[in-house]
Design a protein around this motif. Structure first.
Motif, PDB file in Angstrom:
ATOM      1  N   GLU A 173      29.493 122.589 102.574  1.00 33.89           N
ATOM      2  CA  GLU A 173      28.481 122.007 102.371  1.00 33.89           C
ATOM      3  C   GLU A 173      28.920 121.353 100.918  1.00 33.89           C
ATOM      4  O   GLU A 173      28.327 122.072  99.871  1.00 33.89           O
ATOM      5  N   GLN A 174      28.839 119.896 100.295  1.00 34.58           N
ATOM      6  CA  GLN A 174      28.984 119.524  99.451  1.00 34.58           C
ATOM      7  C   GLN A 174      26.927 120.514  99.164  1.00 34.58           C
ATOM      8  O   GLN A 174      26.396 118.799  99.323  1.00 34.58           O
ATOM      9  N   ILE A 224      29.537 124.694  99.259  1.00 32.60           N
ATOM     10  CA  ILE A 224      28.863 126.120  99.943  1.00 32.60           C
ATOM     11  C   ILE A 224      30.583 126.305 101.108  1.00 32.60           C
ATOM     12  O   ILE A 224      29.522 125.882 102.247  1.00 32.60           O
ATOM     13  N   LEU A 225      30.422 127.558 101.454  1.00 33.51           N
ATOM     14  CA  LEU A 225      31.514 127.769 102.444  1.00 33.51           C
ATOM     15  C   LEU A 225      30.999 128.540 103.280  1.00 33.51           C
ATOM     16  O   LEU A 225      30.478 129.737 103.136  1.00 33.51           O
ATOM     17  N   ALA A 246      39.047 130.738  98.807  1.00 32.02           N
ATOM     18  CA  ALA A 246      37.727 129.671  99.028  1.00 32.02           C
ATOM     19  C   ALA A 246      38.115 128.306  97.355  1.00 32.02           C
ATOM     20  O   ALA A 246      38.095 127.673  98.016  1.00 32.02           O
ATOM     21  N   ALA A 247      38.490 129.166  96.758  1.00 23.57           N
ATOM     22  CA  ALA A 247      39.072 127.451  95.142  1.00 23.57           C
ATOM     23  C   ALA A 247      39.452 126.728  96.067  1.00 23.57           C
ATOM     24  O   ALA A 247      39.506 125.528  96.014  1.00 23.57           O
ATOM     25  N   ALA A 248      40.249 127.054  96.613  1.00 22.80           N
ATOM     26  CA  ALA A 248      41.640 126.352  96.775  1.00 22.80           C
ATOM     27  C   ALA A 248      40.935 125.702  98.381  1.00 22.80           C
ATOM     28  O   ALA A 248      41.675 124.079  98.586  1.00 22.80           O
ATOM     29  N   VAL A 270      30.417 130.173  97.867  1.00 22.84           N
ATOM     30  CA  VAL A 270      29.856 129.160  96.355  1.00 22.84           C
ATOM     31  C   VAL A 270      31.180 128.645  95.588  1.00 22.84           C
ATOM     32  O   VAL A 270      31.374 129.850  95.317  1.00 22.84           O
ATOM     33  N   ILE A 271      31.401 127.407  95.629  1.00 18.24           N
ATOM     34  CA  ILE A 271      32.675 126.847  94.378  1.00 18.24           C
ATOM     35  C   ILE A 271      31.613 126.226  93.563  1.00 18.24           C
ATOM     36  O   ILE A 271      31.140 125.151  94.130  1.00 18.24           O
TER      37      ILE A 271
END
Ligand code: MD3
Ligand code: FE
Length: 203
Positions: free
Chosen positions: A3-4, A11-12, A93-95, A166-167
């Motif tokens: 989700e952006q 959010i992943l 997660a960041a990638a 979350v990133i």
């Protein structure tokens, strides 16, 4: 699912779920050496969230203000090292959302109980605001408050659940944010706690 929640923030949902058991095992070892503590603020208040750190740099608040330090003031020893599992989770997660090569050197571990909250603030103690921040939510759900670049800007609310990652990056990196007071509840894995791991490149 992804989700952006901002121009550069995502959010992943459930991204950390496959790794929850080993994450909790690493946390138990970390907190035997560097116990959770309620930090003081420069204004003399005691934060409701209990905190500790792992990694090369640890975030600290005391009467002198906010900063990163390499030694735990309670033990005068380095913070426990960052488990490879943590480093890889944050990197992966960041990638996944386009931030390649994220190498965290600080992990702030926040523990909330029902009634604990985090007031709206900006994260400004890091040297390079081009580096993203990755957070992992465990245990009780919480409502994350995502504001704008001014404290008075309106806030969006996002529920965060066990295993969510979350990133935050780019233009969202200096947005005000906080966490609403946790509701009274029990989580099957973590009981009356929410634990949030916040991965940063401190410097
Ligand atoms: C959003 N922690 O430790 S996740 C913090 O859930 C903190 O414990 C919250 O805010 C928690 O500073 C929120 C981490 C987070 C960190 C930095 C951000 C969210 C952010 C920077 C910009 C926007
Ligand atoms: Fe923050």
């Amino acid at each position: 699912s992804c989700e952006q929640i901002g121009a550069a923030s995502f959010i992943l949902r459930g991204f950390a779920l496959p790794k929850v058991a080993p994450i909790i095992a690493r946390l138990e070892r970390i907190t035997e050496v560097a116990a959770f503590r309620q930090m003081q603020t420069a204004g003399g208040h005691r934060m409701s969230v209990e905190m500790t750190n792992c990694g090369e740099w640890g975030w600290l608040s005391d009467e002198q203000g906010y900063r990163y330090v390499q030694l735990d003031p309670l033990s005068a020893k380095p913070w426990p090292s960052m488990p490879a599992l943590f480093l890889k989770l944050a990197y992966d997660a960041a990638a996944t959302v386009g931030y390649a090569g994220f190498a965290a050197n600080a992990c702030l571990i926040n523990r909330y109980r029902p009634g604990s909250k985090m007031s709206l603030h900006q994260d400004k103690n890091e040297r390079d605001f081009n580096q993203p921040i990755v957070s992992v939510s465990l245990g009780l759900p919480a409502v994350f408050l995502f504001g704008g670049h001014e404290r008075s800007d309106k806030v969006d609310k996002h529920a965060l659940f066990h295993g969510d990652v979350v990133i935050w990056g780019g233009v969202d990196r200096l947005r005000y944010h906080g966490v609403m007071s946790l509701k009274e509840a029990e989580h099957p894995v973590l009981g009356a706690h929410r634990i949030n791991l916040t991965f940063r490149k401190a410097r």
